[in-house]
Structure formats: structure tokens, C-alpha cells
Design a protein around this motif. Structure first.
Motif, short mmCIF file in Angstrom:
data_model
loop_
_atom_site.label_atom_id
_atom_site.label_comp_id
_atom_site.label_asym_id
_atom_site.label_seq_id
_atom_site.Cartn_x
_atom_site.Cartn_y
_atom_site.Cartn_z
N LEU A 226 46.64 25.91 -34.54
CA LEU A 226 45.24 26.31 -34.44
C LEU A 226 44.76 26.28 -32.99
N ALA A 227 45.24 25.31 -32.22
CA ALA A 227 44.87 25.26 -30.81
C ALA A 227 45.33 26.52 -30.07
N VAL A 228 46.51 27.01 -30.41
CA VAL A 228 47.01 28.27 -29.83
C VAL A 228 46.10 29.43 -30.22
N GLU A 229 45.63 29.42 -31.47
CA GLU A 229 44.72 30.47 -31.92
C GLU A 229 43.40 30.43 -31.15
N VAL A 230 42.91 29.24 -30.81
CA VAL A 230 41.68 29.12 -30.03
C VAL A 230 41.88 29.70 -28.63
N VAL A 231 43.05 29.44 -28.04
CA VAL A 231 43.35 30.00 -26.72
C VAL A 231 43.33 31.52 -26.76
N HIS A 232 43.96 32.10 -27.78
CA HIS A 232 43.97 33.56 -27.92
C HIS A 232 42.56 34.10 -28.12
N LYS A 233 41.75 33.40 -28.88
CA LYS A 233 40.37 33.84 -29.09
C LYS A 233 39.60 33.82 -27.78
N ASN A 234 39.78 32.78 -26.98
CA ASN A 234 39.08 32.69 -25.69
C ASN A 234 39.52 33.78 -24.72
N GLN A 235 40.71 34.34 -24.95
CA GLN A 235 41.20 35.43 -24.12
C GLN A 235 40.77 36.80 -24.63
N GLY A 236 39.94 36.80 -25.68
CA GLY A 236 39.39 38.05 -26.21
C GLY A 236 40.18 38.67 -27.32
N GLU A 237 41.23 38.00 -27.81
CA GLU A 237 42.03 38.55 -28.89
C GLU A 237 41.43 38.20 -30.25
N LEU A 238 41.55 39.11 -31.20
CA LEU A 238 41.10 38.86 -32.57
C LEU A 238 42.28 38.30 -33.36
N THR A 239 42.25 37.02 -33.63
CA THR A 239 43.37 36.35 -34.28
C THR A 239 43.21 36.37 -35.80
N SER A 240 44.31 36.12 -36.49
CA SER A 240 44.26 36.05 -37.94
C SER A 240 43.42 34.87 -38.41
#
Length: 340
Positions: A226-240
């Protein structure tokens, strides 16, 4: 030059946050390793006592149970070293006395920050449980426990467990960093609640059994992912996880429920009041969970309203710190799995 300063600031915030989080993390995480004092009353005035105290390296924690004065030890007893603990078993004669109304104390708790689970099994079939710590190092066995007292006791133990379970709280924190909006948050928390309530019940009723060490490893792995997903979200990516947070919460909630069940098994459940004890422990977990979600949600809302560069930097550094802690836990627990 400016870019270097920004990167340095990111690193400082991440290091500070990891330091603050890792201090309690390295001490406890969610490894519920209390001392255990089990007192069993048998017919004929016999009382069997099992004392299991954790060890730190080769040292046994300096905790000593003090039993009622009328108990007379019969024989020397026995002791053995097991993984991470020292276990002593002794037998006593109570004569014509009964344990109802007697007080049990654990000396040393004032100086040592530890939990001691006390389980008392009486000859009439009644069972009592309590958790002792520095602020409350004694337990008086009730003359006759009421269902209300039992319910309140297990509700308190459930609330305390979730608020002291750092890995469960970090998992909730990462969910809060992913989910935006009241309605998605409500669905996500509800899904997590339903999932862990389901596996908590199944494990407590012995319908599902998975060893605690791999369960704890998967729990820490869920935080890292989930922490990796937060990083991707902060980079502007729409995560699952951002698109379907309730599904992610439900999936990992099933595993977290097994962790709650492990704590409940350490405490013990009165066999004549299993449904009530299970319900109230779970309600206690939900109480602590709601308290945490409300406080953190208000804090995050306040921080986001500031729109300052420092707050933005802290927000972006947080998932790296959480992921680092979770990765350490995962590796440590996987090593424990292979050495079982």
C-alpha cells in the motif's frame, strides 16, 4: 542547486519520520508477546499454575507473580526454556480455601513496560481473563462475574489491542493516504471491518488456523504494498488501490483478522461465553479503529488545507518511511517463518 536543496529536504523529512515511527516499531510492532500467568483450580483443593515470561536474549524479564498467601506449594515444580520465553509449572494446595475474591499481583511491572495476561480457570467452570501492566499490576478474582463485566472487559482489551498494534494502524494510515472523500472512505473502512471480523470469528472458533508468524509477515507485506501505491498516487498515477480501495481493504482485512485472532487466543476466551467475548473484543477493535481514523482524517484535512511546501514534502516522504518500516518487518518475519 534548488533541486538539491529540495531533495535534501525530502531526505531529512523521511529520515525524521522513519526515526519517530521506528522507535516504537522496533520495540513492539504488533507482536503480541505478553507474559502469561494461568491459574487452574481443580477439585480437591489443588491449584495448577503456569508462568510463561518472555526473554530478551538470554535474560528473563524480571517479573514475579505473587499468589494468594493461602496457597501452599507442593513440590519443586518444573521449568523449561522455549523459543523466546521461560515457562514454569507448579502445583499448590489451597486447603479449604477458594480462589474467588483472592488477589494476584505481578511484581516488577512498575519498572518494566510489559503486558501480563492473567487467565483463571475455576473448579466450577467459570473463567476470568485480565491484562496487567504498570498502571494496574494486580487482579482480584471476582466473587461472581456478571455478563456485563465480562463484556466490558473484552471490549477494553480489543480497544487497547488495536491502539497498541502499530502495524494495523500503519495499514489504516496508508489507506487514508490513498482514499479521498467521505463516501469512499466509509466504504473502505466498512470493507476492512467486515473482512477482519469474518476471519477473527472463524479463527477463534477453530474453523481456520494459520500460524501467527506467516500471518504477521503478510500483514507487514500488505503495508509495504500500500505504501508503494501511495507513492504512485503522489506521482499522479491512478492506481488500482485508488480505484477500488474497498476491494483492497477487504482482501488484506482477511489477513489482519487472523492477526487479531492471534491476540485474542493469547488472552483466552471463556468457553461458556465465546459469542459474547468474541463480539465485544471485535467491538473494541472497531472502537479503537474509528478513533484512529477520525483523529488522522482530521489531522490530514488540516495539513492539506495549509498548502505549505513543508507539508507537501512531509506528505510525499511519509509513504517512503512507512514502506521502509514495513519492508524491515516483512524480512524479519519471513526469516522467522523459515526458522520455525
Amino acid at each position: 542547486m534548488i533541486k538539491r536543496l529540495v531533495n535534501l529536504q525530502h531526505g531529512i523529512f523521511a529520515a525524521l519520520l522513519m526515526l519517530l515511527c521506528s522507535l516504537p516499531a522496533t520495540l513492539s510492532a504488533d507482536e503480541f508477546r505478553p507474559a502469561l500467568l494461568e491459574v487452574t483450580e481443580r477439585d480437591g483443593g489443588w491449584v495448577d499454575v503456569t508462568w510463561k515470561v518472555p526473554t530478551m536474549g538470554d535474560q528473563v524479564l524480571a517479573l514475579t507473580p505473587v499468589l494468594p498467601d493461602f496457597l501452599e506449594q507442593m513440590g519443586p515444580g518444573a521449568g523449561q526454556q522455549v523459543a523466546g520465553a521461560w515457562i514454569e509449572t507448579k502445583s499448590y494446595s489451597a486447603g479449604d480455601q477458594v480462589l474467588n475474591g483472592a488477589t494476584i499481583t505481578v511484581e516488577g511491572l512498575v519498572k518494566i513496560p510489559a503486558d501480563v495476561v492473567v487467565r483463571v480457570n475455576l473448579a466450577d467452570g467459570a473463567e476470568h481473563s485480565a491484562i496487567l501492566r504498570s498502571v494496574n499490576n494486580s487482579f482480584t478474582i471476582p466473587e461472581q462475574v456478571t455478563r456485563w463485566e465480562l463484556a466490558v472487559s473484552y471490549w477494553q482489551m480489543g480497544t487497547i489491542h488495536i491502539l497498541e498494534g502499530l502495524d494495523h494502524l500503519l495499514f489504516l494510515l496508508t489507506l487514508l493516504l490513498i482514499v479521498n472523500g467521505i463516501w469512499p472512505l466509509l466504504k473502505t473502512v466498512t470493507a476492512f471491518t467486515i473482512a477482519h471480523s469474518l476471519t477473527l470469528a472463524l479463527a477463534t472458533l477453530d474453523l481456520v488456523h494459520i500460524p501467527s508468524v506467516p500471518t504477521e509477515a503478510v500483514i507487514s507485506l500488505s503495508i509495504m504494498l500500500l505504501a508503494v501505491e501511495v507513492v504512485h498516487k503522489n506521482q499522479g498515477e491512478l492506481t488500482s488501490s485508488e480505484r477500488f480501495p474497498w476491494l483492497v481493504a477487504f482482501s488484506f482485512g482477511l489477513v489482519h483478522g487472523l492477526g487479531f485472532a492471534g491476540a485474542l487466543s493469547e488472552i483466552g476466551v471463556p468457553q461458556n461465553e465465546v459469542p459474547l467475548s468474541l463480539l465485544m473484543f471485535n467491538l473494541g477493535v472497531e472502537t479503537g479503529q474509528v478513533m484512529f481514523v477520525l483523529v488522522v482524517s482530521l489531522l490530514l484535512a488540516g495539513l492539506r488545507s495549509l498548502h505549505s511546501h513543508s507539508v507537501l514534502t512531509l506528505t510525499r516522504a511519509t509513504p517512503y518511511a512507512i514502506g521502509g518500516i514495513a519492508a524491515y518487518w516483512t524480512i524479519d518475519r519471513l526469516v522467522g517463518t523459515f526458522t520455525m
